[in-house]
Design a protein around this motif. Structure first.
Motif, PDB file in Angstrom:
ATOM      1  N   ILE A 151       0.843  -1.189   0.000  1.00 34.80           N
ATOM      2  CA  ILE A 151       0.000   0.000   0.000  1.00 34.80           C
ATOM      3  C   ILE A 151       0.877   1.237   0.000  1.00 34.80           C
ATOM      4  O   ILE A 151       1.803   1.350   0.804  1.00 34.80           O
ATOM      5  N   ALA A 152       0.577   2.160  -0.899  1.00 31.40           N
ATOM      6  CA  ALA A 152       1.284   3.447  -0.935  1.00 31.40           C
ATOM      7  C   ALA A 152       0.400   4.478  -0.249  1.00 31.40           C
ATOM      8  O   ALA A 152      -0.815   4.520  -0.462  1.00 31.40           O
ATOM      9  N   SER A 153       1.020   5.297   0.586  1.00 34.38           N
ATOM     10  CA  SER A 153       0.248   6.339   1.255  1.00 34.38           C
ATOM     11  C   SER A 153       1.013   7.655   1.206  1.00 34.38           C
ATOM     12  O   SER A 153       2.236   7.679   1.154  1.00 34.38           O
ATOM     13  N   ILE A 154       0.239   8.719   1.217  1.00 36.76           N
ATOM     14  CA  ILE A 154       0.774  10.075   1.287  1.00 36.76           C
ATOM     15  C   ILE A 154       0.055  10.777   2.418  1.00 36.76           C
ATOM     16  O   ILE A 154      -1.188  10.794   2.453  1.00 36.76           O
ATOM     17  N   ASP A 155       0.815  11.309   3.364  1.00 39.73           N
ATOM     18  CA  ASP A 155       0.234  11.956   4.542  1.00 39.73           C
ATOM     19  C   ASP A 155      -0.785  11.053   5.229  1.00 39.73           C
ATOM     20  O   ASP A 155      -1.886  11.475   5.580  1.00 39.73           O
ATOM     21  N   SER A 156      -0.435   9.798   5.397  1.00 34.51           N
ATOM     22  CA  SER A 156      -1.259   8.785   6.070  1.00 34.51           C
ATOM     23  C   SER A 156      -2.553   8.445   5.334  1.00 34.51           C
ATOM     24  O   SER A 156      -3.453   7.831   5.895  1.00 34.51           O
ATOM     25  N   HIS A 157      -2.672   8.832   4.074  1.00 36.78           N
ATOM     26  CA  HIS A 157      -3.847   8.489   3.272  1.00 36.78           C
ATOM     27  C   HIS A 157      -3.427   7.509   2.180  1.00 36.78           C
ATOM     28  O   HIS A 157      -2.480   7.793   1.432  1.00 36.78           O
ATOM     29  N   PRO A 158      -4.117   6.382   2.059  1.00 40.13           N
ATOM     30  CA  PRO A 158      -3.766   5.432   1.004  1.00 40.13           C
ATOM     31  C   PRO A 158      -4.047   6.027  -0.374  1.00 40.13           C
ATOM     32  O   PRO A 158      -5.091   6.623  -0.604  1.00 40.13           O
ATOM     33  N   VAL A 159      -3.072   5.890  -1.267  1.00 41.61           N
ATOM     34  CA  VAL A 159      -3.219   6.423  -2.629  1.00 41.61           C
ATOM     35  C   VAL A 159      -2.975   5.363  -3.704  1.00 41.61           C
ATOM     36  O   VAL A 159      -3.231   5.614  -4.877  1.00 41.61           O
ATOM     37  N   GLY A 160      -2.483   4.192  -3.306  1.00 49.53           N
ATOM     38  CA  GLY A 160      -2.217   3.150  -4.276  1.00 49.53           C
ATOM     39  C   GLY A 160      -2.089   1.795  -3.608  1.00 49.53           C
ATOM     40  O   GLY A 160      -1.836   1.701  -2.410  1.00 49.53           O
ATOM     41  N   LEU A 161      -2.282   0.753  -4.414  1.00 48.94           N
ATOM     42  CA  LEU A 161      -2.258  -0.607  -3.888  1.00 48.94           C
ATOM     43  C   LEU A 161      -1.855  -1.574  -4.996  1.00 48.94           C
ATOM     44  O   LEU A 161      -2.267  -1.425  -6.150  1.00 48.94           O
ATOM     45  N   THR A 162      -1.049  -2.555  -4.643  1.00 42.98           N
ATOM     46  CA  THR A 162      -0.835  -3.705  -5.519  1.00 42.98           C
ATOM     47  C   THR A 162      -0.935  -4.956  -4.665  1.00 42.98           C
ATOM     48  O   THR A 162      -0.501  -4.979  -3.512  1.00 42.98           O
ATOM     49  N   ILE A 163      -1.556  -5.967  -5.240  1.00 36.39           N
ATOM     50  CA  ILE A 163      -1.751  -7.242  -4.554  1.00 36.39           C
ATOM     51  C   ILE A 163      -1.167  -8.342  -5.425  1.00 36.39           C
ATOM     52  O   ILE A 163      -1.401  -8.380  -6.633  1.00 36.39           O
ATOM     53  N   GLY A 164      -0.409  -9.231  -4.797  1.00 36.16           N
ATOM     54  CA  GLY A 164       0.175 -10.346  -5.525  1.00 36.16           C
ATOM     55  C   GLY A 164       0.031 -11.640  -4.756  1.00 36.16           C
ATOM     56  O   GLY A 164      -0.225 -11.640  -3.551  1.00 36.16           O
ATOM     57  N   PHE A 165       0.192 -12.728  -5.472  1.00 39.75           N
ATOM     58  CA  PHE A 165       0.087 -14.048  -4.881  1.00 39.75           C
ATOM     59  C   PHE A 165       1.326 -14.854  -5.237  1.00 39.75           C
ATOM     60  O   PHE A 165       1.814 -14.790  -6.362  1.00 39.75           O
ATOM     61  N   GLU A 166       1.804 -15.614  -4.250  1.00 35.84           N
ATOM     62  CA  GLU A 166       2.988 -16.438  -4.477  1.00 35.84           C
ATOM     63  C   GLU A 166       2.680 -17.581  -5.420  1.00 35.84           C
ATOM     64  O   GLU A 166       1.616 -18.189  -5.354  1.00 35.84           O
ATOM     65  N   GLY A 167       3.625 -17.822  -6.275  1.00 37.57           N
ATOM     66  CA  GLY A 167       3.613 -18.989  -7.142  1.00 37.57           C
ATOM     67  C   GLY A 167       4.975 -19.636  -7.040  1.00 37.57           C
ATOM     68  O   GLY A 167       5.776 -19.302  -6.157  1.00 37.57           O
ATOM     69  N   PHE A 168       5.265 -20.531  -7.954  1.00 40.84           N
ATOM     70  CA  PHE A 168       6.540 -21.224  -7.919  1.00 40.84           C
ATOM     71  C   PHE A 168       7.029 -21.442  -9.338  1.00 40.84           C
ATOM     72  O   PHE A 168       6.277 -21.902 -10.204  1.00 40.84           O
TER      73      PHE A 168
END
Length: 109
Positions: free
Chosen positions: A8-25
């Motif tokens: 999660i990316a935040s600026i001044d304690s406010h979330p401004v972006g997100l990336t979600i990933g899952f482990e693979g092999f």
């Protein structure tokens, strides 16, 4: 999911972006990897480096965990996203001149 990773990316304690990933092999490398499924930046904060920061954070984490790579899918016509990915070192999954670029296929169930 225990193998899900959210950045999660935040600026001044406010979330401004997100990336979600899952482990693979990777059977080729015999190491885990992360496949990023979602990358979103609030419209008010686009073109400010937020997406790049998220990708670099995911990369740093993957390196700390001794993973072999990060993967993601991008629509063929999504030029702005591809530009961002290239700027931080991403490229299509190229298997060399003999085999070409890998395609992502699916079969819905």
């Amino acid at each position: 999911r225990p193998t899900a990773h959210a950045f999660i990316a935040s600026i001044d304690s406010h979330p401004v972006g997100l990336t979600i990933g899952f482990e693979g092999f990777s059977t080729f490398e015999c190491k885990p990897l992360i496949n990023l499924h979602d990358l979103v930046v609030h419209p008010d904060h686009r073109r400010k480096g937020v997406a790049s920061s998220l990708l670099l954070a995911a990369e740093a984490y993957a390196k700390e965990q001794d993973m072999c790579k990060l993967t993601l899918e991008v629509l063929q016509g999504n030029g702005p996203a591809k530009k961002t990915y290239k700027e931080v070192g991403w490229a299509p999954y190229d298997l060399g001149s003999e085999n070409g670029i890998a395609e992502f296929w699916q079969k819905k169930l």
